[in-house]
Scaffold this motif. Sequence first.
Motif, PDB file in Angstrom:
ATOM      1  N   ARG A 104       5.074   0.732   2.470  1.00  0.00           N
ATOM      2  CA  ARG A 104       3.764  -0.532   1.938  1.00  0.00           C
ATOM      3  C   ARG A 104       3.366  -0.645   2.727  1.00  0.00           C
ATOM      4  O   ARG A 104       2.875  -2.169   2.618  1.00  0.00           O
ATOM      5  CB  ARG A 104       4.398  -0.879   0.792  1.00  0.00           C
ATOM      6  CG  ARG A 104       5.885  -0.301  -0.477  1.00  0.00           C
ATOM      7  CD  ARG A 104       6.010  -0.067  -1.137  1.00  0.00           C
ATOM      8  NE  ARG A 104       4.647  -1.580  -2.105  1.00  0.00           N
ATOM      9  CZ  ARG A 104       5.094  -3.413  -2.255  1.00  0.00           C
ATOM     10  NH1 ARG A 104       5.876  -3.324  -1.809  1.00  0.00           N
ATOM     11  NH2 ARG A 104       4.189  -3.751  -2.754  1.00  0.00           N
ATOM     12  N   CYS A 105       3.186  -0.780   4.187  1.00  0.00           N
ATOM     13  CA  CYS A 105       3.247  -1.325   5.106  1.00  0.00           C
ATOM     14  C   CYS A 105       2.092  -0.694   5.880  1.00  0.00           C
ATOM     15  O   CYS A 105       1.527   0.225   5.601  1.00  0.00           O
ATOM     16  CB  CYS A 105       4.249  -1.599   5.961  1.00  0.00           C
ATOM     17  SG  CYS A 105       5.529  -2.114   5.739  1.00  0.00           S
TER      18      CYS A 105
ATOM     19  N   PHE B  98       1.114   1.663   0.611  1.00  0.00           N
ATOM     20  CA  PHE B  98       0.187   0.852   1.264  1.00  0.00           C
ATOM     21  C   PHE B  98      -0.479   0.186  -0.175  1.00  0.00           C
ATOM     22  O   PHE B  98      -0.545  -0.580  -0.719  1.00  0.00           O
ATOM     23  CB  PHE B  98      -0.467  -0.126   2.328  1.00  0.00           C
ATOM     24  CG  PHE B  98      -0.694  -0.640   2.309  1.00  0.00           C
ATOM     25  CD1 PHE B  98      -0.409  -1.457   2.937  1.00  0.00           C
ATOM     26  CD2 PHE B  98      -2.418  -0.756   2.419  1.00  0.00           C
ATOM     27  CE1 PHE B  98      -0.374  -3.087   3.205  1.00  0.00           C
ATOM     28  CE2 PHE B  98      -3.273  -2.283   2.419  1.00  0.00           C
ATOM     29  CZ  PHE B  98      -2.256  -3.243   3.074  1.00  0.00           C
TER      30      PHE B  98
ATOM     31  N   ALA C 293      -0.523  -8.599   1.243  1.00  0.00           N
ATOM     32  CA  ALA C 293       0.336  -7.557   2.273  1.00  0.00           C
ATOM     33  C   ALA C 293       1.148  -8.930   3.277  1.00  0.00           C
ATOM     34  O   ALA C 293       2.210  -8.493   3.642  1.00  0.00           O
ATOM     35  CB  ALA C 293       0.192  -6.213   3.474  1.00  0.00           C
TER      36      ALA C 293
ATOM     37  N   ASP D 144       4.046 -10.315   1.890  1.00  0.00           N
ATOM     38  CA  ASP D 144       4.973  -9.799   1.581  1.00  0.00           C
ATOM     39  C   ASP D 144       5.526  -9.378   2.776  1.00  0.00           C
ATOM     40  O   ASP D 144       6.797  -8.634   3.179  1.00  0.00           O
ATOM     41  CB  ASP D 144       4.745  -8.893   0.833  1.00  0.00           C
ATOM     42  CG  ASP D 144       4.099  -9.060  -0.657  1.00  0.00           C
ATOM     43  OD1 ASP D 144       4.602 -10.322  -1.346  1.00  0.00           O
ATOM     44  OD2 ASP D 144       3.322  -7.939  -0.783  1.00  0.00           O
TER      45      ASP D 144
ATOM     46  N   ARG E 273       4.234  -7.060   4.668  1.00  0.00           N
ATOM     47  CA  ARG E 273       3.900  -6.123   5.059  1.00  0.00           C
ATOM     48  C   ARG E 273       2.592  -5.008   5.618  1.00  0.00           C
ATOM     49  O   ARG E 273       2.796  -4.851   6.221  1.00  0.00           O
ATOM     50  CB  ARG E 273       4.076  -5.155   4.261  1.00  0.00           C
ATOM     51  CG  ARG E 273       5.292  -5.365   2.933  1.00  0.00           C
ATOM     52  CD  ARG E 273       4.407  -4.658   1.582  1.00  0.00           C
ATOM     53  NE  ARG E 273       3.789  -5.732   0.604  1.00  0.00           N
ATOM     54  CZ  ARG E 273       2.419  -4.941   0.340  1.00  0.00           C
ATOM     55  NH1 ARG E 273       2.176  -3.584   1.411  1.00  0.00           N
ATOM     56  NH2 ARG E 273       1.270  -5.912  -0.368  1.00  0.00           N
TER      57      ARG E 273
END
Length: 231
Positions: free
Chosen positions: A124-125, A171, A191, A194, A196
Amino acid sequence: MILAAGRGERMRPLTDHTPKPLLQVGGVPLIEYHIRRLVTAGIVELVINVSHLGEQIVAACGDGSRWGARISWSREARPLETAGGILRALPLLDTPAFLVVNADVWMDFDATALAARARALPPRCARLLFAANPAHHCGGDFALSGERVVPAGPDRPSVTFTGVGAYRRDFFDDAHPASRSGPLRPLFERAIADGRLHGERHDGAWMDVGTPERLAALREQVQAQAEPGGT
């Protein structure tokens, strides 16, 4: 993925009849420089989204075989902006991570190194390339704290997103429905909150070729470099 669907409003009247990715620098369309760079790095499976005068881009690039690439086309009835264009093209991007390049930037980034970083991204980055703030965007976008992207502030000098980055496919898993016709920035901000979003500074050549004046300046620069004794 190469993002090539924009209308190019600030580049008018040049883009009234020619899509911005096909505007030439040194006798070569902007988009061709990116294709060549990616293929040289061994990245040959390309997805290009198109909308405004898009069939001109399709006709100019074809299936990519002249460069040793294989191009798939993601057509948009109207430009869906950056996040929207990527989300629409996801079914064509059959890989856990991928690069995204704005077609209308001039840049000498290391595609091989960025591809390696893409493969190493945590779930998810994303990882973005940033440059020093140009005169037309002196406020920048975000800041870097090591390799983390953070909000800019008094003790955090801002930098500008170059339009080039690496993304994990997941992502985009929780993208808000509004993102399907919107920009990437809201996804970036989520992001960042978070932890990320990763980034690094690009200190090589970069220009957002967004206006006729910047295009003319870039053409002069490239011509000067091509002349005997140029650097």
